[in-house]
Enzyme design. Structure first.
Site, PDB file in Angstrom:
ATOM      1  N   GLY A  84      14.477  -5.084   0.055  1.00 20.85           N
ATOM      2  CA  GLY A  84      13.934  -3.791  -0.387  1.00 20.85           C
ATOM      3  C   GLY A  84      14.498  -2.658   0.455  1.00 20.85           C
ATOM      4  CB  SER A 131      18.159  -0.096  -2.089  1.00 24.36           C
ATOM      5  OG  SER A 131      17.116  -0.449  -2.974  1.00 24.36           O
ATOM      6  CB  SER A 132      14.020   2.312  -2.610  1.00 25.45           C
ATOM      7  OG  SER A 132      12.891   3.087  -2.942  1.00 25.45           O
ATOM      8  N   GLY A 133      12.604   3.727  -0.133  1.00 31.26           N
ATOM      9  CA  GLY A 133      11.294   3.862   0.511  1.00 31.26           C
ATOM     10  C   GLY A 133      11.197   3.338   1.933  1.00 31.26           C
ATOM     11  CB  SER A 152       0.586  -6.985   4.157  1.00 33.34           C
ATOM     12  OG  SER A 152      -0.590  -7.081   3.417  1.00 33.34           O
ATOM     13  CE1 TYR A 173       1.307  -3.842  -3.674  1.00 33.47           C
ATOM     14  CE2 TYR A 173      -0.701  -2.898  -2.776  1.00 33.47           C
ATOM     15  CZ  TYR A 173       0.655  -3.118  -2.689  1.00 33.47           C
ATOM     16  OH  TYR A 173       1.359  -2.601  -1.633  1.00 33.47           O
ATOM     17  CE  LYS A 208       2.506  -5.744  -0.835  1.00 36.06           C
ATOM     18  NZ  LYS A 208       3.825  -5.889  -0.207  1.00 36.06           N
TER      19      LYS A 208
END
Ligand SMILES: NC(=O)C1=CN([C@@H]2O[C@H](COP(=O)(O)OP(=O)(O)OC[C@H]3O[C@@H](n4cnc5c(N)ncnc54)[C@H](OP(=O)(O)O)[C@@H]3O)[C@@H](O)[C@H]2O)C=CC1
Ligand SMILES: CCCCCCCCCCCCCCCC(=O)[C@@H](N)CO
Length: 328
Positions: free
Chosen positions: A39, A41-43, A168, A182, A186
């Site tokens: 992950g 590539s973003s945020g 998480s 969701y 987590k």
């Protein structure tokens, strides 16, 4: 009598502090280390990758789409370090994930730190969630953390060195309105992290679970598009963070080998309150948990009361709207 008890307590605490180097690991050196960020590539993942890069690490970014745009970032112009971008879906096939991790290790050496940050969230009422989505979130958020971890753990054990981070969420510490799909994905990471930590601690491998609050990222914007008002109001309690702030805290906790990584004052309280049987990585942390737990539970009951009243108010509001629509 009181004096003797007091002296004992002081001696006990001093003793704990003396043995504390035995339980806290030595910090990992990021300079020259190979860090894999799923992950990335973003945020939050992207900010974690940048943070590690700034500390001299070699980075492998993993995402489904190949985007390495932050390589052009001004702050990163004097570069002899390498950033590798790998395109794979981490939630589908273990064989594929293992093979891309192998390629990355061949190019940049064994993985010193793995950050499992790829993830997706959906906020909606239980009966509004398409049933397939419960499985997909579990695949992305849970299996998507298992596969990369499984792919690096053997080499880490052989080298007696490694850090693994699971990103998480505060919604992985408390179940909230709108997060029935969701939250479980987590929460699962915590069970995984505790079990795995017990297995690998003697190999000098340290696990970190991070619990960020709402963070302003593309993923968060997407989630907001059809988020129930209840979820929005309840989550606002612990504020909105910037991804670079969150990344700094997570990277620091991972480097230190802290099992728990929390963000902000509410995050701190939630972590102390929900520490359960999770390992401690410093005496101070253990003492703080012991002392604060009762107080934080009291505060939590007030929070829970206010969340219930948010839900009740929204229900009344929606009832009124429905009445107006009927009249129209
Ligand atoms: N933002 C927030 O408010 C909070 C986020 N978190 C958690 O932090 C993590 C990052 O969140 P955020 O930065 O908002 O997310 P973003 O949606 O901004 O970024 C998600 C990243 O994960 C990658 N990704 C998603 N699915 C897969 C997949 N199946 N295989 C490989 N890569 C994948 C995406 O790339 P691509 O789409 O190209 O695959 C992208 O790089 C998530 O796990 C999220 O649950 C926790 C608390 C709060
Ligand atoms: C002493 C007790 C203190 C209790 C404080 C309780 C605060 C609860 C707020 C929870 C916020 C959940 C945010 C989820 C963010 C997330 O994961 C998504 N935005 C992902 O995109």
């Amino acid at each position: 009598m009181l004096l003797v008890v007091g002296a004992f307590i002081v001696a006990f605490v001093l003793l704990l502090y003396m043995v504390s180097p035995l339980i806290s690991p030595r910090p990992l050196k990021l300079n020259g280390a190979h860090v894999v960020v799923t992950g990335g590539s973003s945020g939050i993942g992207k900010c974690i990758a940048i943070e590690c890069f700034k500390h001299g690490a070699f980075i492998t970014l993993v995402a489904r789409d190949e985007v390495c745009d932050w390589m052009n970032c001004e702050c990163l112009l004097t570069i002899s370090q390498v950033v590798l971008c790998i395109s794979v879906d981490i939630s589908k096939d273990y064989g594929q994930v293992a093979s891309v991790i192998k390629q990355a290790q061949e190019k940049l050496g064994p993985v010193d730190m793995l950050i499992n940050c790829a993830g997706k969230s959906v906020a909606a009422k239980f009966e509004d969630i398409e049933v397939g989505l419960f499985r997909r979130l579990m695949e992305t958020n849970y299996l998507g953390s298992i596969y990369p971890t499984r792919a690096v753990i053997h080499t880490m054990k052989e080298r007696r060195l490694g850090r693994i981070v699971f990103v998480s969420s505060q919604a992985g510490q408390v179940g909230l309105f709108g997060y029935t799909a969701y939250s479980p994905s987590k929460f699962a990471l915590r069970g995984l992290a505790e079990s795995l930590q017990m297995e690998v601690k003697s190999y000098n491998i340290y696990i970190t679970v991070a619990y960020p609050p709402d963070t302003d990222t593309p993923g968060f914007q997407e989630e907001n598009k059809d988020k129930p008002l209840e979820t929005k109001l309840i989550s606002e309690t612990s504020g909105l963070c910037q991804p670079d702030q969150v990344a700094k805290i997570i990277v620091n906790d991972a480097v230190q080998g802290n099992f728990n990584s929390s963000i902000g004052p509410d995050g701190y309280m939630l972590s102390a309150l929900t520490c359960g049987m999770s390992p401690v990585t410093s005496i101070t942390e253990g003492l703080q948990q012991i002392v604060t737990m009762g107080l934080f539970r009291t505060i939590a009951l007030f929070y829970l009361g206010s969340f219930d009243s948010i839900v009740r108010r929204c229900m009344m509001q929606q009832g009124k709207c429905a009445d107006v629509e009927k009249k129209d």
